[in-house]
Scaffold this motif. Structure first.
Motif, PDB file in Angstrom:
ATOM      1  N   ARG A 160       0.613  -1.225   0.078  1.00 48.89           N
ATOM      2  CA  ARG A 160       0.036   0.003  -0.115  1.00 48.89           C
ATOM      3  C   ARG A 160       0.879   1.349  -0.197  1.00 48.89           C
ATOM      4  N   LEU A 161       0.922   1.945  -1.224  1.00 55.19           N
ATOM      5  CA  LEU A 161       2.103   3.145  -1.166  1.00 55.19           C
ATOM      6  C   LEU A 161       1.204   4.366  -0.849  1.00 55.19           C
ATOM      7  N   THR A 162       0.010   4.469  -0.972  1.00 51.04           N
ATOM      8  CA  THR A 162      -0.495   5.866  -0.280  1.00 51.04           C
ATOM      9  C   THR A 162      -1.705   5.322   0.165  1.00 51.04           C
ATOM     10  N   GLU A 163      -2.656   6.383   0.669  1.00 52.90           N
ATOM     11  CA  GLU A 163      -3.952   5.916   1.312  1.00 52.90           C
ATOM     12  C   GLU A 163      -4.925   5.276   0.367  1.00 52.90           C
ATOM     13  N   THR A 164      -4.723   5.344  -1.266  1.00 51.61           N
ATOM     14  CA  THR A 164      -5.701   5.004  -2.143  1.00 51.61           C
ATOM     15  C   THR A 164      -4.858   4.157  -3.317  1.00 51.61           C
ATOM     16  N   THR A 165      -3.412   4.078  -3.137  1.00 51.74           N
ATOM     17  CA  THR A 165      -2.800   3.350  -4.254  1.00 51.74           C
ATOM     18  C   THR A 165      -1.855   2.208  -3.795  1.00 51.74           C
ATOM     19  N   TYR A 166      -1.819   1.165  -4.723  1.00 55.33           N
ATOM     20  CA  TYR A 166      -1.108  -0.191  -4.232  1.00 55.33           C
ATOM     21  C   TYR A 166      -0.137  -0.097  -5.302  1.00 55.33           C
ATOM     22  N   ASN A 167       0.668  -1.260  -5.162  1.00 54.29           N
ATOM     23  CA  ASN A 167       1.556  -1.750  -6.277  1.00 54.29           C
ATOM     24  C   ASN A 167       0.884  -2.372  -7.291  1.00 54.29           C
ATOM     25  N   ILE A 168      -0.505  -2.902  -7.219  1.00 59.52           N
ATOM     26  CA  ILE A 168      -1.020  -3.322  -8.068  1.00 59.52           C
ATOM     27  C   ILE A 168      -2.237  -2.691  -8.565  1.00 59.52           C
ATOM     28  N   SER A 169      -2.352  -1.426  -8.453  1.00 57.59           N
ATOM     29  CA  SER A 169      -3.302  -0.392  -8.980  1.00 57.59           C
ATOM     30  C   SER A 169      -3.597  -0.316 -10.097  1.00 57.59           C
ATOM     31  N   ASP A 170      -2.584  -0.339 -10.923  1.00 54.01           N
ATOM     32  CA  ASP A 170      -2.550  -0.268 -12.568  1.00 54.01           C
ATOM     33  C   ASP A 170      -3.021  -1.581 -13.106  1.00 54.01           C
ATOM     34  N   LEU A 171      -3.041  -2.764 -12.494  1.00 52.40           N
ATOM     35  CA  LEU A 171      -3.486  -3.820 -13.099  1.00 52.40           C
ATOM     36  C   LEU A 171      -5.157  -3.685 -13.108  1.00 52.40           C
TER      37      LEU A 171
END
Length: 282
Positions: free
Chosen positions: A115-126
């Motif tokens: 979990r990189l920020t409150e709303t983004t993850y390392n898989i968000s782009d998928l």
């Protein structure tokens, strides 16, 4: 004499075809499948994908893929890996316009989620653009794809989760998932699916066993959940408010049954019942 010659020629042709079928199935399909899957997955995921040994038995339709590794986007760090995947398909089911999988087995799958920020993850782009075609389809455009899977087994899985905003790390180990049977064929939708899942979360063992009818209208489902020695301070930062106190120690034990039913006329029903206890709370 001519009849015997015809039989001989037919036998020779069949033998040659059988040899060719064997050569293509055992020796041509695996490297082609490996190259195609590596290229397609790399392009689709936007990550470097490597695959180790592959094998295929054309007579029993059993495919085995070993040492699958997917790297983090723009990095050499491992995002996902699987030691072995075995897929056993019943070839006769294809003639009935259904897919019957005799076995799907994954050995030592591993995933790293951040979990990189409150709303983004390392898989968000998928997940970007995943809703495009789905919303355009009208109900009834296509008949559902019918399938049956007789055995799904995940053994010795692991997940690492890094929560950047909370600066907290979670480790899930010894993941064992077993689903003996699941099918959306009409005559099977009233049959109970009995999944079972066990794992350790940050060292605490947990078990979940259930009965569900995922394709029935009622969605009738019940799960038995057992949590042992869940370390409360480790999850203290996830409270939805800023407390004026600190939990120094504490363990949670839970034995509960969760039941869900969607009624024909009326709202759904969700019931949770069981026992919970706290120990060493300070």
């Amino acid at each position: 004499m001519m009849k015997m010659t015809l039989v001989k020629k037919t036998g020779i042709v069949l033998a040659v075809l059988l040899v060719l079928f064997s050569i293509v199935g055992f020796f041509v399909v695996p490297p082609v499948l490996k190259a195609y899957a590596t290229s397609r997955l790399s392009g689709f995921l936007g990550r470097h994908v490597s695959i180790g040994e592959t094998s295929f038995n054309p007579f029993f339709l059993v495919a085995t893929v070993k040492k699958i590794t997917i790297r983090e986007k723009g990095s050499k760090d491992i995002f996902l890996s699987v030691d072995e995947i075995v897929l056993d398909v019943d070839g006769t089911s294809l003639l009935r316009r259904t897919l019957t999988v005799q076995e799907l087995r994954l050995l030592r799958p591993y995933v790293k989620i951040a979990r990189l920020t409150e709303t983004t993850y390392n898989i968000s782009d998928l997940f970007q653009g995943s809703k495009t075609a789905e919303g355009k389809k009208k109900e009834g455009d296509e008949s559902p794809f019918r399938f049956t899977v007789n055995k799904i087994q995940v053994s010795k899985g692991s997940i690492d989760f890094w929560d950047g905003p909370e600066e907290t790390r979670h480790a899930i180990r010894e993941i064992d998932l077993n689903i003996p049977f699941i099918s959306n064929i009409p005559k099977h939708i009233t049959r109970d699916v009995t999944p079972s899942l066990s794992f350790t979360l940050n060292g605490s063992p947990h078990r979940i066993e259930g009965r569900t009818k995922p394709f029935a209208h009622s969605l009738e489902t019940s799960f038995d959940i057992v949590m042992e020695n869940l370390n409360i301070p480790h999850y203290f930062s996830y409270l939805p408010f800023t407390p004026d106190f600190t939990i120094l120690s504490g363990n949670l034990q839970l034995k509960a049954r969760l039941t869900f039913t969607q009624h024909e006329a009326g709202p759904f029903e969700l019931v949770v019942a069981g026992d919970t206890s706290l120990t060493d709370l300070a």
